[in-house]
Design an enzyme around this catalytic site. Structure first.
Site, PDB file in Angstrom:
ATOM      1  N   GLY A 180      45.821  25.029  79.890  1.00  0.00           N
ATOM      2  CA  GLY A 180      46.742  25.268  78.815  1.00  0.00           C
ATOM      3  C   GLY A 180      47.826  25.548  79.118  1.00  0.00           C
ATOM      4  O   GLY A 180      48.619  24.561  80.411  1.00  0.00           O
ATOM      5  N   VAL A 189      43.713  22.827  83.101  1.00  0.00           N
ATOM      6  CA  VAL A 189      43.115  24.227  83.223  1.00  0.00           C
ATOM      7  C   VAL A 189      44.139  25.021  82.517  1.00  0.00           C
ATOM      8  O   VAL A 189      45.537  25.647  82.860  1.00  0.00           O
ATOM      9  CB  VAL A 189      43.120  24.303  84.604  1.00  0.00           C
ATOM     10  N   GLU A 231      35.385  22.224  68.172  1.00  0.00           N
ATOM     11  CA  GLU A 231      35.577  20.859  67.502  1.00  0.00           C
ATOM     12  C   GLU A 231      34.479  20.826  66.742  1.00  0.00           C
ATOM     13  O   GLU A 231      33.267  21.869  66.260  1.00  0.00           O
ATOM     14  CB  GLU A 231      35.173  20.213  68.785  1.00  0.00           C
ATOM     15  N   GLY A 277      46.298  24.809  72.675  1.00  0.00           N
ATOM     16  CA  GLY A 277      47.637  23.877  71.553  1.00  0.00           C
ATOM     17  C   GLY A 277      48.259  23.285  71.579  1.00  0.00           C
ATOM     18  O   GLY A 277      48.318  23.826  72.831  1.00  0.00           O
ATOM     19  N   GLY A 297      40.473  25.920  63.457  1.00  0.00           N
ATOM     20  CA  GLY A 297      40.569  24.699  64.263  1.00  0.00           C
ATOM     21  C   GLY A 297      40.821  24.904  65.658  1.00  0.00           C
ATOM     22  O   GLY A 297      40.618  24.169  67.026  1.00  0.00           O
ATOM     23  N   ARG A 327      45.751   4.778  68.795  1.00  0.00           N
ATOM     24  CA  ARG A 327      44.144   3.503  68.489  1.00  0.00           C
ATOM     25  C   ARG A 327      44.603   3.034  67.561  1.00  0.00           C
ATOM     26  O   ARG A 327      44.407   2.071  67.107  1.00  0.00           O
ATOM     27  CB  ARG A 327      42.923   5.042  68.097  1.00  0.00           C
ATOM     28  N   ILE A 348      49.962  28.204  80.636  1.00  0.00           N
ATOM     29  CA  ILE A 348      49.416  29.133  81.781  1.00  0.00           C
ATOM     30  C   ILE A 348      49.872  28.375  83.419  1.00  0.00           C
ATOM     31  O   ILE A 348      48.771  27.723  83.565  1.00  0.00           O
ATOM     32  CB  ILE A 348      48.185  29.863  82.047  1.00  0.00           C
ATOM     33  N   LYS A 368      36.937  22.894  84.269  1.00  0.00           N
ATOM     34  CA  LYS A 368      38.092  23.435  85.410  1.00  0.00           C
ATOM     35  C   LYS A 368      37.807  24.092  86.005  1.00  0.00           C
ATOM     36  O   LYS A 368      38.581  24.435  86.775  1.00  0.00           O
ATOM     37  CB  LYS A 368      38.484  24.165  83.944  1.00  0.00           C
TER      38      LYS A 368
HETATM   39  N1  HSE Z   1      38.519  23.437  74.402  1.00  0.00           N
HETATM   40  C1  HSE Z   1      39.379  24.057  75.199  1.00  0.00           C
HETATM   41  C2  HSE Z   1      39.356  25.668  75.569  1.00  0.00           C
HETATM   42  C3  HSE Z   1      41.100  23.809  75.089  1.00  0.00           C
HETATM   43  O1  HSE Z   1      38.969  26.636  74.167  1.00  0.00           O
HETATM   44  O2  HSE Z   1      40.038  26.691  76.151  1.00  0.00           O
HETATM   45  C4  HSE Z   1      40.887  22.708  76.334  1.00  0.00           C
HETATM   46  O3  HSE Z   1      40.349  22.523  76.963  1.00  0.00           O
END
Ligand code: HSE
Length: 439
Positions: free
Chosen positions: A132, A130, A188, A305, A185, A45, A134, A203
């Protein structure tokens, strides 16, 4: 071989790691693909933000629309619906295969994206959307392609798992645990998507679509987040040897007439401590897949992550690139079964009901009678005098009554709770939560 041109849309925590790995692993990736992968641009951006040593500033551009048209492979990591949707559609139309981690977009517009990929004769991959790092979608879509999946049950949101884990292990209340997740972190600044279950529901829709060869939209998912979970619920779970988890549950259902359907839901539930999901701590994810022939499979790892999620993105990128080099295409959307979506009321589950009642003769019998009248069977009942009650208790004293039911439909259990709430002898419905993971 000519290099394959890769365009990266987004340079957040995952995008930065994807760009870095494309450079540091360039030789190995070229060997695995059969052609070099050349990063030709990174759409951002703003150009005036320092993105660290892994990102070549010469690759940055604010013109994402132009970038996708000169790529063979597009990695979309912007998130959200627009402009991600338009950019992906443009990329697919221009003949680029797309790798995305955008669960919200897939759960809302998956069919449109698949159709665009078919029209362009290219591919759409989204393992990172879905759980991360895995490997989960590919096993369901490809490794289990010869089996029939019965159920997918798991923890697919790391933020809420962290929050519930802190409530359980450190005795924090919900607000304190969410603050801690924000400080670290995980959550959000606006934690709505996670704590209200939207992220997990998207998901779940993706998992159910793949598992049951049926289009499942985000709106088809029964969704309850964790905002109503109290420290009291967590303590009640402990008292019955359970922990509270936010579960995503996708099930193939069979009605009395043999007709099949699909139910998809996300809600908090008490899970017995002996169940492996109870031991998924912190921000980790874990998913059980039950298939007719394979039996029970468990997938566990980091669900979020930058670096872990980049691993899933790179895996997809290598697959798409390899297919391009070999002139082949992987599996497209499979929706032949198109099973009907069953409402939450038909789902079979168990309830943990915590009541405050008047402590006088006949109250337990009245409560049991109402439960029986709804066709619900009691598994356990535990009564104790409220701590405030005086030793010389009178009719006005209160007791706490905790009922755990056997399995029944959600509609019957909900009607039971309403009827209990209407009893004169029930002074408060303190908490109601489903129990999953055993019967
Ligand atoms: N915010 C999601 C979680 C990660 O806490 O699992 C991204 O899908």
């Amino acid at each position: 071989m000519e290099p394959l041109k890769v365009a990266l849309l987004g340079s957040g925590s995952v995008g930065t790691q994807v760009a870095r790995l494309l450079t540091t692993h360039a030789q190995e990736l070229a060997q695995r693909v059969g052609a070099p992968l050349e990063l030709v641009g990174i759409a951002v951006r703003r150009l005036d933000v320092d993105r660290g040593p892994g990102i070549d500033p010469a690759l940055l551009t604010t013109d994402a629309s132009e970038l996708v048209k000169r790529a063979d492979l597009v990695v979309e990591l912007i998130g959200g619906i627009e402009p991600a949707r338009t950019l992906i559609l443009d990329a697919l139309a221009a003949g680029a295969s797309v790798v995305t981690g955008n669960k919200a977009l897939l759960a809302e517009h998956g069919p449109e994206l698949y159709e665009a990929a078919d029209r362009g004769g290219v591919e759409l991959y989204y393992e990172a959307a879905v759980a991360g790092a895995i490997p989960l979608l590919r096993p369901i879509r490809e490794s289990l392609a010869g089996d029939r999946v019965r159920r997918v049950l798991g923890i697919v949101n790391g933020t809420t798992n962290f929050v519930l884990d802190k409530m359980d292990t450190a005795g924090l209340d919900l607000a304190e645990a969410v603050s801690q997740a924000q400080e670290l972190g995980y959550a959000e600044a606006d934690p709505t998507a996670d704590v209200e279950g939207f992220d997990a529901a998207a998901k779940a829709a993706i998992l159910a679509s793949l598992a049951f060869h049926t289009r499942v939209h985000a709106d088809d998912v029964h969704r309850e987040g964790i905002t109503t979970v109290t420290a009291g619920d967590v303590a009640s779970a402990k008292a019955i040897g359970a922990v509270v988890k936010l579960l995503a549950i996708c099930e193939r259902t069979v009605a009395a007439d043999g007709s099949e359907g699909v139910s998809v839901r996300v809600h908090p539930a008490m899970v017995p401590v002996a169940h492996p999901l109870a031991n998924v701590r912190g921000a980790f994810n874990a998913v059980f897949v039950e298939a007719e022939a394979a039996g029970e499979l468990m997938f566990y790892g980091q669900g979020a992550g930058g670096l872990p999620t980049a691993s899933a993105v790179l895996g997809d990128l290598v697959s798409a690139a390899r297919n391009r080099v070999g002139g082949s295409r992987g599996p497209g959307e499979s929706t032949y079964a198109q099973l009907p979506l069953r409402p939450m009321g038909e789902v079979v589950t168990r309830y943990h009901i915590s009541l405050e009642v008047a402590d006088r003769p006949g109250v337990l019998a009245t409560v049991a009678k109402v439960i029986a009248e709804h066709g619900v069977s009691i598994e356990t009942v535990r009564q104790q005098q409220s701590p405030a009650a005086a030793p010389d208790a009178t009719d006005d004293d209160r007791a706490s009554l905790v009922v755990v039911t056997h399995s029944a439909t959600d509609a019957a259990l909900e009607a039971t709770v309403s009827a209990l709430a209407g009893l004169e002898s029930v002074t408060a419905v303190v908490g109601v939560m489903r129990v999953e993971g055993e019967d």
